[in-house]
Design a protein around this motif. Structure first.
Motif, mmCIF file in Angstrom:
data_model
loop_
_atom_site.group_PDB
_atom_site.id
_atom_site.type_symbol
_atom_site.label_atom_id
_atom_site.label_comp_id
_atom_site.label_asym_id
_atom_site.label_seq_id
_atom_site.Cartn_x
_atom_site.Cartn_y
_atom_site.Cartn_z
ATOM 1 N N TRP A 119 0.825 -1.208 0.000
ATOM 2 C CA TRP A 119 0.000 0.000 0.000
ATOM 3 C C TRP A 119 0.864 1.265 0.000
ATOM 4 N N LEU A 120 1.957 1.265 0.764
ATOM 5 C CA LEU A 120 2.861 2.423 0.764
ATOM 6 C C LEU A 120 3.448 2.658 -0.626
ATOM 7 N N TYR A 121 3.781 1.566 -1.309
ATOM 8 C CA TYR A 121 4.285 1.691 -2.680
ATOM 9 C C TYR A 121 3.202 2.275 -3.593
ATOM 10 N N GLU A 122 1.985 1.773 -3.468
ATOM 11 C CA GLU A 122 0.872 2.285 -4.280
ATOM 12 C C GLU A 122 0.610 3.762 -3.970
ATOM 13 N N LEU A 123 0.686 4.131 -2.693
ATOM 14 C CA LEU A 123 0.494 5.532 -2.297
ATOM 15 C C LEU A 123 1.585 6.412 -2.907
ATOM 16 N N THR A 124 2.807 5.933 -2.864
ATOM 17 C CA THR A 124 3.930 6.686 -3.434
ATOM 18 C C THR A 124 3.747 6.861 -4.929
ATOM 19 N N ASP A 125 3.345 5.810 -5.614
ATOM 20 C CA ASP A 125 3.066 5.903 -7.051
ATOM 21 C C ASP A 125 1.929 6.886 -7.339
ATOM 22 N N CYS A 126 0.908 6.827 -6.523
ATOM 23 C CA CYS A 126 -0.245 7.718 -6.673
ATOM 24 C C CYS A 126 0.200 9.173 -6.486
ATOM 25 N N PHE A 127 1.069 9.407 -5.506
ATOM 26 C CA PHE A 127 1.575 10.767 -5.296
ATOM 27 C C PHE A 127 2.394 11.220 -6.504
ATOM 28 N N SER A 128 3.208 10.342 -7.055
ATOM 29 C CA SER A 128 4.015 10.701 -8.231
ATOM 30 C C SER A 128 3.125 11.119 -9.398
ATOM 31 N N SER A 129 2.037 10.393 -9.624
ATOM 32 C CA SER A 129 1.089 10.753 -10.687
ATOM 33 C C SER A 129 0.468 12.120 -10.413
ATOM 34 N N PHE A 130 0.084 12.334 -9.158
ATOM 35 C CA PHE A 130 -0.480 13.626 -8.749
ATOM 36 C C PHE A 130 0.525 14.746 -9.016
ATOM 37 N N TYR A 131 1.756 14.550 -8.576
ATOM 38 C CA TYR A 131 2.777 15.597 -8.682
ATOM 39 C C TYR A 131 3.120 15.902 -10.148
ATOM 40 N N GLN A 132 3.131 14.892 -10.991
ATOM 41 C CA GLN A 132 3.427 15.105 -12.410
ATOM 42 C C GLN A 132 2.292 15.819 -13.129
ATOM 43 N N SER A 133 1.065 15.586 -12.707
ATOM 44 C CA SER A 133 -0.103 16.123 -13.395
ATOM 45 C C SER A 133 -0.648 17.424 -12.815
ATOM 46 N N CYS A 134 -0.368 17.682 -11.557
ATOM 47 C CA CYS A 134 -0.958 18.839 -10.869
ATOM 48 C C CYS A 134 0.146 19.761 -10.346
ATOM 49 N N PRO A 135 0.385 20.878 -11.034
ATOM 50 C CA PRO A 135 1.418 21.807 -10.560
ATOM 51 C C PRO A 135 1.125 22.252 -9.129
ATOM 52 N N VAL A 136 2.174 22.476 -8.377
ATOM 53 C CA VAL A 136 1.995 22.902 -6.993
ATOM 54 C C VAL A 136 2.628 24.272 -6.780
ATOM 55 N N LEU A 137 3.938 24.360 -6.823
ATOM 56 C CA LEU A 137 4.631 25.604 -6.485
ATOM 57 C C LEU A 137 4.435 26.704 -7.525
ATOM 58 N N LYS A 138 4.167 26.355 -8.755
ATOM 59 C CA LYS A 138 4.036 27.354 -9.819
ATOM 60 C C LYS A 138 2.620 27.914 -9.937
ATOM 61 N N LEU A 139 1.715 27.431 -9.114
ATOM 62 C CA LEU A 139 0.332 27.893 -9.170
ATOM 63 C C LEU A 139 0.206 29.327 -8.670
ATOM 64 N N GLU A 140 -0.628 30.094 -9.335
ATOM 65 C CA GLU A 140 -0.897 31.450 -8.879
ATOM 66 C C GLU A 140 -2.091 31.494 -7.936
ATOM 67 N N ASP A 141 -3.011 30.547 -8.083
ATOM 68 C CA ASP A 141 -4.175 30.473 -7.209
ATOM 69 C C ASP A 141 -3.711 29.921 -5.852
ATOM 70 N N GLU A 142 -3.632 30.796 -4.860
ATOM 71 C CA GLU A 142 -3.082 30.426 -3.559
ATOM 72 C C GLU A 142 -3.916 29.352 -2.850
ATOM 73 N N LYS A 143 -5.231 29.364 -3.023
ATOM 74 C CA LYS A 143 -6.077 28.360 -2.360
ATOM 75 C C LYS A 143 -5.792 26.961 -2.897
ATOM 76 N N ILE A 144 -5.668 26.843 -4.217
ATOM 77 C CA ILE A 144 -5.376 25.533 -4.804
ATOM 78 C C ILE A 144 -3.946 25.121 -4.471
ATOM 79 N N LYS A 145 -3.037 26.078 -4.497
ATOM 80 C CA LYS A 145 -1.640 25.784 -4.131
ATOM 81 C C LYS A 145 -1.570 25.237 -2.702
ATOM 82 N N GLN A 146 -2.233 25.904 -1.769
ATOM 83 C CA GLN A 146 -2.205 25.454 -0.375
ATOM 84 C C GLN A 146 -2.932 24.118 -0.207
#
Length: 174
Positions: A119-146
């Motif tokens: 499950w930890l491996y699956e969670l890590t993979d799921c996070f990698s997909s999230f991080y590749q598809s959903c920008p975090v630090l470059k977002l201008e919308d502070e609510k979505i960034k947070q």
């Protein structure tokens, strides 16, 4: 080798810090390999597979955790931020996180730590997909960034907790 690379987070670390991280990764790799094996399957000792930074290995999960720590440090997380789940990868990660309690109960009930490892491996993979598809630090919308930083922080905390239950340390930097 990575500590010699000027772009590596470990570049300016002293020898003692590098040895500590090396010990955490090495011991974590062997523990994870042992605990991730289902008891009814044959055990194969393969050091090269154990220490790999790809696939269902301890170092892969430890490295993901260190990357999330770096992301949070750069972005600063507001732990009171409201979670805004819009993208499919955000939803998948949130749903995976919601399985945490059930996975722990199953692992304990049946005395099968490999369930938690998988499950930890699956969670890590799921996070990698999230991080590749959903920008975090470059977002201008502070609510979505947070919101995304909070989701990352929750993921990191769950991974650290899971590794800790397995007796594996989670280095902040690798």
């Amino acid at each position: 080798k990575r500590s010699k690379d000027e772009n590596s987070p470990t570049h300016k670390m002293c020898e003692e810090e590098l040895k500590t991280i090396g010990r955490q990764i090495g011991i974590g790799a062997i523990k994870y390999a042992d605990l991730s094996n289902d008891l009814v399957r044959d055990y194969v000792f393969d050091l090269n597979r154990m220490i790999a930074f790809e696939g269902n290995t301890g170092p892969y999960i430890q490295y993901a955790c260190a990357r999330i720590s770096s992301l949070i440090k750069k972005g600063g997380v507001d732990r009171s931020a409201v979670l805004i789940i819009k993208e499919p990868q955000e939803r998948a990660l949130a749903l995976k996180l919601l399985q945490h309690g059930d996975v722990l109960q199953e692992s304990i009930k049946y005395l099968e730590p490999h369930r938690l490892c998988t499950w930890l491996y699956e969670l890590t993979d799921c996070f990698s997909s999230f991080y590749q598809s959903c920008p975090v630090l470059k977002l201008e919308d502070e609510k979505i960034k947070q919101s995304r930083l909070r989701l990352a922080d929750l993921t990191r905390r769950v991974i650290v907790d899971g590794l800790d239950l397995l007796g594996i340390e989670s280095p902040e930097q690798m």
